[in-house]
Design an enzyme around this catalytic site. Structure first.
Site, mmCIF file in Angstrom:
data_model
loop_
_atom_site.group_PDB
_atom_site.id
_atom_site.type_symbol
_atom_site.label_atom_id
_atom_site.label_comp_id
_atom_site.label_asym_id
_atom_site.label_seq_id
_atom_site.Cartn_x
_atom_site.Cartn_y
_atom_site.Cartn_z
ATOM 1 N N LEU A 153 -15.332 3.966 2.149
ATOM 2 C CA LEU A 153 -16.306 3.748 3.361
ATOM 3 C C LEU A 153 -15.478 4.060 4.628
ATOM 4 O O LEU A 153 -16.021 4.022 5.549
ATOM 5 C CB LEU A 153 -16.918 2.331 3.291
ATOM 6 C CG LEU A 153 -17.869 2.217 2.400
ATOM 7 C CD1 LEU A 153 -18.251 0.924 1.977
ATOM 8 C CD2 LEU A 153 -19.344 3.086 2.628
ATOM 9 N N GLY A 165 -11.983 2.025 -0.440
ATOM 10 C CA GLY A 165 -11.376 2.792 0.683
ATOM 11 C C GLY A 165 -12.351 4.037 0.890
ATOM 12 O O GLY A 165 -12.062 4.570 2.191
ATOM 13 N N TYR A 214 -1.559 -7.395 -10.906
ATOM 14 C CA TYR A 214 -1.080 -6.864 -9.649
ATOM 15 C C TYR A 214 0.377 -6.354 -9.631
ATOM 16 O O TYR A 214 1.007 -7.352 -9.708
ATOM 17 C CB TYR A 214 -1.712 -7.335 -8.445
ATOM 18 C CG TYR A 214 -3.012 -7.491 -8.206
ATOM 19 C CD1 TYR A 214 -3.984 -7.085 -9.101
ATOM 20 C CD2 TYR A 214 -3.416 -8.479 -7.109
ATOM 21 C CE1 TYR A 214 -5.374 -7.287 -8.554
ATOM 22 C CE2 TYR A 214 -4.800 -8.716 -6.833
ATOM 23 C CZ TYR A 214 -5.786 -8.203 -7.633
ATOM 24 O OH TYR A 214 -7.080 -8.273 -7.563
ATOM 25 N N PRO A 269 -14.718 -4.472 -0.121
ATOM 26 C CA PRO A 269 -15.650 -4.338 0.795
ATOM 27 C C PRO A 269 -15.738 -2.987 1.524
ATOM 28 O O PRO A 269 -16.835 -2.438 1.989
ATOM 29 C CB PRO A 269 -15.461 -5.519 1.897
ATOM 30 C CG PRO A 269 -13.842 -5.415 1.880
ATOM 31 C CD PRO A 269 -13.443 -5.280 0.478
ATOM 32 N N LEU A 270 -14.672 -2.292 1.461
ATOM 33 C CA LEU A 270 -14.638 -0.877 1.626
ATOM 34 C C LEU A 270 -14.865 0.189 0.715
ATOM 35 O O LEU A 270 -14.455 1.485 0.935
ATOM 36 C CB LEU A 270 -13.235 -0.580 2.739
ATOM 37 C CG LEU A 270 -12.776 -1.613 3.779
ATOM 38 C CD1 LEU A 270 -11.382 -1.261 4.288
ATOM 39 C CD2 LEU A 270 -13.905 -1.520 4.702
ATOM 40 N N GLY A 301 -14.063 6.673 5.389
ATOM 41 C CA GLY A 301 -14.294 8.201 5.879
ATOM 42 C C GLY A 301 -13.113 9.085 5.356
ATOM 43 O O GLY A 301 -13.037 10.135 5.693
ATOM 44 N N LYS A 302 -12.057 8.270 5.041
ATOM 45 C CA LYS A 302 -10.801 9.228 4.736
ATOM 46 C C LYS A 302 -10.968 10.264 3.597
ATOM 47 O O LYS A 302 -10.106 11.073 3.720
ATOM 48 C CB LYS A 302 -9.601 8.061 4.368
ATOM 49 C CG LYS A 302 -9.588 7.770 3.028
ATOM 50 C CD LYS A 302 -8.518 6.808 2.829
ATOM 51 C CE LYS A 302 -8.252 5.777 3.706
ATOM 52 N NZ LYS A 302 -6.913 4.710 3.096
#
Length: 307
Positions: free
Chosen positions: A205, A203, A53, A199-200, A207-208
């Protein structure tokens, strides 16, 4: 924030883990400090990082903030070694590098990423065992492995090694349920905990990306555009619309719905949330206490089937 035992171990971890993938790139030290402080104040304990990272910058920032912002005793440090293969020497050298950047003599959880078919799996297991017996880490796990790969290492470690595997980490969301067929059953049989990352849906999910790519999003970042692009498909778009509809009906955010869905899955021990700043983090933390109605959970299960 609730705590759960990680697999059949005595290690208790918070239901949400603080991910640090953007630290050192999109998240600077000040923003990271604010997120870490808010996470601990909310009862979070598990801080998840990796040697790759920010090319090591994320571990360095974690080492700077612990214990200057939060006490070492307040958190559990987990790091993952990526790109070192399965050989004993490279793995232990990579772990030593992580410890130096983190400014500590041990991590609470060390995970090895990927199955190296060119190295006998027993050698990889011996590196994991030696890391525990030498005091470099307290517990060990794996990341990015299939069900049979994780099961093979888990069986050997429990039968021969002085310290068993306690967990596996993999991507899991409404946009990636691939682990349900093989990985999750293997973890259940061998008593391993499961750390779910992204989990998104990276990113998506939230909606962006429904109407384009925001300039300040990961999708517009040269480092993460491909990472996000994997889930920008027609099938994913249908799932996103279902999540948005559910969020509107519940009077909450798509982020909260997507995160709550993962938290409610039986295989999941803890969910790694990779917020870029304190505001995003607090939105994810709010999902930890959210219970999705059965009919909404069922509808999301249906629309995401096969993901």
């Amino acid at each position: 924030m609730d705590l759960r035992y990680l697999g059949r171990s005595g290690l208790q971890v918070s239901r949400l883990a603080l991910g640090t993938m953007t630290w050192g790139r999109d998240t600077d030290t000040d923003a990271a400090a604010a997120a870490l402080e808010a996470f601990v104040e909310a009862g979070g304990t598990l801080v998840d990082t990796a040697n790759v990272y920010g090319d090591g910058a994320a571990e360095t920032i974690v080492g700077t903030l612990v214990p200057s912002v939060v006490a070492r005793s307040a958190v559990l440090l987990a790091t993952t070694t990526v790109g070192a293969g399965g050989g004993r020497g490279p793995l232990l050298a990579a772990l030593d590098g992580s410890l130096a950047r983190l400014g500590t003599d041990h991590v609470d959880l060390w995970q090895v990423h990927g199955f190296d078919s060119g190295v006998p799996f027993e050698e990889t297991c011996s590196a994991l065992s030696l890391a525990v017996s030498s005091g470099r880490c307290r517990y060990v796990g794996v990341s990015g492995m299939t069900g049979w790969q994780a099961a093979t290492l888990a069986a050997w470690m429990r039968a021969v090694g002085p310290a068993p595997l306690v967990c596996a980490q993999a991507e899991y969301s409404l946009l990636d349920r691939s682990g349900e067929s093989m990985l999750h059953p293997a973890l259940d049989v061998h008593g391993l905990g499961f750390l779910a990352w992204a989990p998104l849906g990276r990113g998506v999910l939230t909606g962006k990306y429904r109407h384009g790519t925001p300039a300040d999003s990961r999708g517009a970042s040269p480092h993460f555009a491909r990472y996000v692009g994997r889930h920008r498909t027609d099938q994913a778009a249908r799932v996103v619309e279902a999540v948005v509809t559910a969020a509107d009906g519940l009077g909450t955010s798509p982020l909260a719905v997507a995160c709550a869905w993962v938290l409610g899955r039986p295989a999941v021990t803890s969910v790694v949330i990779g917020a870029r700043d304190r505001t995003q983090l607090l939105a994810s933390i709010g999902a930890e206490s959210m219970e999705l109605p059965a009919e909404i959970r069922s509808a999301l299960d249906d629309v995401s089937a096969g993901a």
